[in-house]
Design a protein around this motif. Sequence first.
Motif, PDB file in Angstrom:
ATOM      1  N   VAL A  28     -26.653  37.233 -84.803  1.00 24.83           N
ATOM      2  CA  VAL A  28     -26.506  38.279 -85.814  1.00 24.83           C
ATOM      3  C   VAL A  28     -26.850  39.656 -85.233  1.00 24.83           C
ATOM      4  O   VAL A  28     -26.193  40.646 -85.504  1.00 24.83           O
ATOM      5  CB  VAL A  28     -27.396  37.973 -87.044  1.00 24.83           C
ATOM      6  CG1 VAL A  28     -27.132  38.978 -88.153  1.00 24.83           C
ATOM      7  CG2 VAL A  28     -27.138  36.565 -87.546  1.00 24.83           C
ATOM      8  N   ILE A  29     -27.894  39.701 -84.393  1.00 21.71           N
ATOM      9  CA  ILE A  29     -28.306  40.958 -83.783  1.00 21.71           C
ATOM     10  C   ILE A  29     -27.834  40.966 -82.333  1.00 21.71           C
ATOM     11  O   ILE A  29     -27.938  39.956 -81.640  1.00 21.71           O
ATOM     12  CB  ILE A  29     -29.848  41.094 -83.783  1.00 21.71           C
ATOM     13  CG1 ILE A  29     -30.413  40.778 -85.163  1.00 21.71           C
ATOM     14  CG2 ILE A  29     -30.277  42.483 -83.341  1.00 21.71           C
ATOM     15  CD1 ILE A  29     -31.901  40.553 -85.161  1.00 21.71           C
ATOM     16  N   THR A  30     -27.343  42.101 -81.857  1.00 21.90           N
ATOM     17  CA  THR A  30     -26.928  42.173 -80.462  1.00 21.90           C
ATOM     18  C   THR A  30     -28.143  42.529 -79.604  1.00 21.90           C
ATOM     19  O   THR A  30     -28.652  43.638 -79.662  1.00 21.90           O
ATOM     20  CB  THR A  30     -25.840  43.252 -80.275  1.00 21.90           C
ATOM     21  OG1 THR A  30     -24.899  43.072 -81.329  1.00 21.90           O
ATOM     22  CG2 THR A  30     -25.164  43.103 -78.936  1.00 21.90           C
ATOM     23  N   LEU A  31     -28.590  41.559 -78.826  1.00 24.20           N
ATOM     24  CA  LEU A  31     -29.793  41.769 -78.016  1.00 24.20           C
ATOM     25  C   LEU A  31     -29.393  42.265 -76.639  1.00 24.20           C
ATOM     26  O   LEU A  31     -29.476  41.538 -75.658  1.00 24.20           O
ATOM     27  CB  LEU A  31     -30.564  40.458 -77.896  1.00 24.20           C
ATOM     28  CG  LEU A  31     -31.137  39.889 -79.188  1.00 24.20           C
ATOM     29  CD1 LEU A  31     -31.573  38.462 -78.990  1.00 24.20           C
ATOM     30  CD2 LEU A  31     -32.297  40.736 -79.668  1.00 24.20           C
ATOM     31  N   ASP A  32     -28.963  43.548 -76.575  1.00 24.47           N
ATOM     32  CA  ASP A  32     -28.439  43.984 -75.284  1.00 24.47           C
ATOM     33  C   ASP A  32     -29.438  44.772 -74.436  1.00 24.47           C
ATOM     34  O   ASP A  32     -29.078  45.301 -73.400  1.00 24.47           O
ATOM     35  CB  ASP A  32     -27.153  44.802 -75.476  1.00 24.47           C
ATOM     36  CG  ASP A  32     -27.373  45.933 -76.457  1.00 24.47           C
ATOM     37  OD1 ASP A  32     -28.515  46.061 -76.957  1.00 24.47           O
ATOM     38  OD2 ASP A  32     -26.419  46.674 -76.740  1.00 24.47           O
ATOM     39  N   ASN A  33     -30.703  44.861 -74.880  1.00 25.53           N
ATOM     40  CA  ASN A  33     -31.682  45.410 -73.944  1.00 25.53           C
ATOM     41  C   ASN A  33     -32.984  44.632 -74.009  1.00 25.53           C
ATOM     42  O   ASN A  33     -33.295  43.995 -75.017  1.00 25.53           O
ATOM     43  CB  ASN A  33     -31.900  46.921 -74.181  1.00 25.53           C
ATOM     44  CG  ASN A  33     -32.674  47.188 -75.447  1.00 25.53           C
ATOM     45  OD1 ASN A  33     -33.869  46.913 -75.509  1.00 25.53           O
ATOM     46  ND2 ASN A  33     -31.984  47.690 -76.467  1.00 25.53           N
ATOM     47  N   ILE A  34     -33.724  44.687 -72.913  1.00 26.69           N
ATOM     48  CA  ILE A  34     -34.889  43.807 -72.802  1.00 26.69           C
ATOM     49  C   ILE A  34     -36.010  44.192 -73.768  1.00 26.69           C
ATOM     50  O   ILE A  34     -36.820  43.356 -74.121  1.00 26.69           O
ATOM     51  CB  ILE A  34     -35.419  43.774 -71.345  1.00 26.69           C
ATOM     52  CG1 ILE A  34     -35.757  45.165 -70.852  1.00 26.69           C
ATOM     53  CG2 ILE A  34     -34.441  43.093 -70.425  1.00 26.69           C
ATOM     54  CD1 ILE A  34     -36.490  45.153 -69.527  1.00 26.69           C
TER      55      ILE A  34
END
Lengths: 330, 344, 283
Positions: free
Chosen positions: C133-139
Amino acid sequence: MARGEKVLTVEKLSIDYISRRGPVQAVRNVSFDLYAGENLCIIGESGSGKTTMGMSLVKLSPPSAVIKKGTILYTLGGKEYDVRSMSEAQLRAFRWKEVAMVFQGALNAFNPVIRIKKQFLDTGWAHNMKDNKEILRRSEELLRFVQLDPKRVLNSYQHELSGGMKQRVLIAMSLLLNPKILIMDECTSALDILTQRTIINLLKKIKEEMGIAFIFVSHDLSLAAELADRIVTIYAGRVVEMGTTEDIFKNAVHPYTRGLIKATPTVTGNEEGLTSIKGTPPDLIRLPAGCKFNPRCEFPTTQCYQEEPELVSIGKDHYVACLKADQSRD
Amino acid sequence: MPAFLRRLAKNFLLRRLLAMFATIFLVVTLTFFMVRLMPGNPIEVYINQQMSLTGISYQEAQNQAASLYNIDLTSPIWVQWVDYMKKMAVGDFGYSFSSPGTPVIKMIVDYLPWTIFSVGISIFISFILGIFMGMYIAYKRGGWMDHILSSFASITSSVPNYLVGILLLIFFGVQLRIIPFSVMRGTAPAGVEPGFSLEYLWGIFAHAILPMLTYIISTIGGWILTMKNTTMTTMGEDYVLVAKARGLKESRIIVHYVGRNAILPLFTTLVMQVGLLIGGSPLIETIFVYKGIGYALSNSLAQRDYPVMQAIFLCITISVIFANFAADLLYSKLDPRIKSNVTE
Amino acid sequence: MSLNEILQLIRKDKVGMVGFFVLLGLILMSYVGPYVIPLDEVVRVDRIYEAPTLAHPLGMDNMGRDIFSEIVHGGRDVLTVAILTGVLSTLIAFFLGAFSGFIGGKIDTFIMWVVDVFLTIPRFPLLLVLAAVITLDNIYLLSGLLAILSWPPLARSVRSQVLSVKTRDYIEAAKLLDLGTYHIIFKEILPNLMGYVIINFIFSMTAAVYSQVGLIFLGLVPLSGQNWGLMIQMAWTRGAIFYTGSLAYILAPIIVIALFQWAAIAFSRSLETIFNPRLRGAS
């Protein structure tokens, strides 16, 4: 009192604990005898090695405790048993059947996940009592003897019983196999005054009715005054004085015994006269030279710093280990 | 409060049961709002996708989405929620996006048993073996067995289980070719009639062997180490000393005095393990292409098949909650102190 | 317990010692290494899956690049996520747990109820669904999410520790002296919980490594750059496990991750024996 035959001989027993700092000399060269039907009380401060010695009497001291030398010899039913040379199987049959032990930790003496009834049965089964009904009948009888409601107690788990009740259950259990000797290690110390009283009365009753030989291990002289026929005082792992209860309370010779008596309220009777022994118990790894009591003794001589006194006879059954034994007698 | 109600309120089983349903209720509600209110609300995404792909109107796209999700998207959110809860209660999870026409509940019925089968058997084997080994090395501590098992346990219990899975595949499947893993994809042997035939049972075991081996290897170390610790602690308890003084047989002391008490603290870990293993199954089942619920979850994730994803998540959670409940009951059976603690 | 004493005890536990140095080595390699060893980005079609040599101790990858340099550069993001998650979840857990235990009453019951619910929901599947659902594109986002999902167990332990510490005499004394909640939490309770907090910090670090590499492996976090997790995923999707020659490519990241997890846990176990004297006596 009329003395029965000798049932236990402890001779020159020495026990060390292995520790990182070096050997802890918990028991040093201890000798004493126990006679049938007699109440012997071993008195010493906590950390004086008396519990270790109590345990070693049934060869149950922890693996880190090493018996350096000495013999523990039982004469029971005309047979002699040397505890140190018994096999595991012999020991198993011997424990509780001949010598039962009520521990200091009685409050935690029962398996928390098994009912008391099962633990009575376990004890019987371990000693070839096959008939469950007979074991339970005897258990109920003993529980009634220690003034507990057998039905209720047998169906309980240990957490459902109070401290005093547990102590009494353990005493009842210790009588299950009619042992000849009962060792009681600080059996009243974790209890409140009223419960202590109940236990002491109970022990008197056992003494009168069952003729069992008792060894009490305690720090409490007032307990000894009530229950003991003979008293042994231990200091720094060693016997410093031994005599009949009368000898000890009327004619104590060793300054340590005398100090203990002065520090016991019920013996002296008046609270004002109470004085505690100055100083702290010795470090059992680095014992002082000479008499081990010299740092706390009121009147040490130069000789006391050089020479450790032997236990010598100064009366019929009265022994003391003090270099000034002659001067300090009243 | 009337006496019988008070008694009911104190009933251990009833309290646990109520707590369990409260948690399930909460989790179902949470997933509903997660899908409806999250920033990347998948329903909106789906509607927009359908509009741009097929050129239908918003109204039509919304109808499609509504039928897939089993939700009337035009009514107020709390009405939708009540509606959703009602449907969940009867197991109506809607239809899959990626394979239209397949009810989600059918997929769950197809996939879930395999995960429960493989995870359940693994936990059982691992727990039993682990406690025996742990007790053994507690009694023989300092010996060579202790050194070997403790080192083995400390390594395997710390390596992530999916890495253990990959390593198993590499070494047994590819390098040594001991296990023909390509034939063993899926959950059951092809061409064998399902039933209680030896061939079929052997087949399903063979297909589950790699996932089960992975689960067992990665959990047994924890059991060994914990059991060794609790056994050593229990061995020092007064009641064990007293049992020795009572002259009890060594075997009886080991099993009933040390063993039973040393196992008790492990039950909290058992509960955690069930959650961890079922939770980790998407990885393990993907690695071995074992068609259980975890495999279905990671597939639905890859295809952004939200109704399936949501339903499987719920299923996994509910399975874990049930497992917790079962472990709690077992624990209360084994430890008499639990029940009285509740009533006190 | 003094620092000196702790060091003394660590020295006695050889496994814990090894764990500590491996941990330190991996952290140094991941944060300092990239400045010493440059990342090999040259594609060499003729050297695909070349066996290890002295110049390339771990051999070459599927595009003929040096695997060792990729390992050196692939640790920073993984460890940063682990450390950040550890710090954040420890902070949340400590504050909520201490607050809950200290304040008691209805608020305490509520917080513990939330913790219970959190603990029953299997974390990894929840993470998977959230990642969809959430775009986890950074650490940083990833660390935050992992932290939010991993504080409950520690919070519960902190609370129970606070409850047990709270009833001890010196806290009673501090209360009588009216030293204030702030003082009691930071000056009296925190030092007592130190060992506990450190061990749980390490624990949430290893949990974060498990989850993030798992997410990456399933292709659910669109991270870029060098990363051990991505290396495993690449090797896996390229079928590197099927060739004997490519063994190093997939084994290298697996082994560093396994090594990190083992070292962290071994170190925390030795800390545990230090902070828990009962275990110390037993072993």
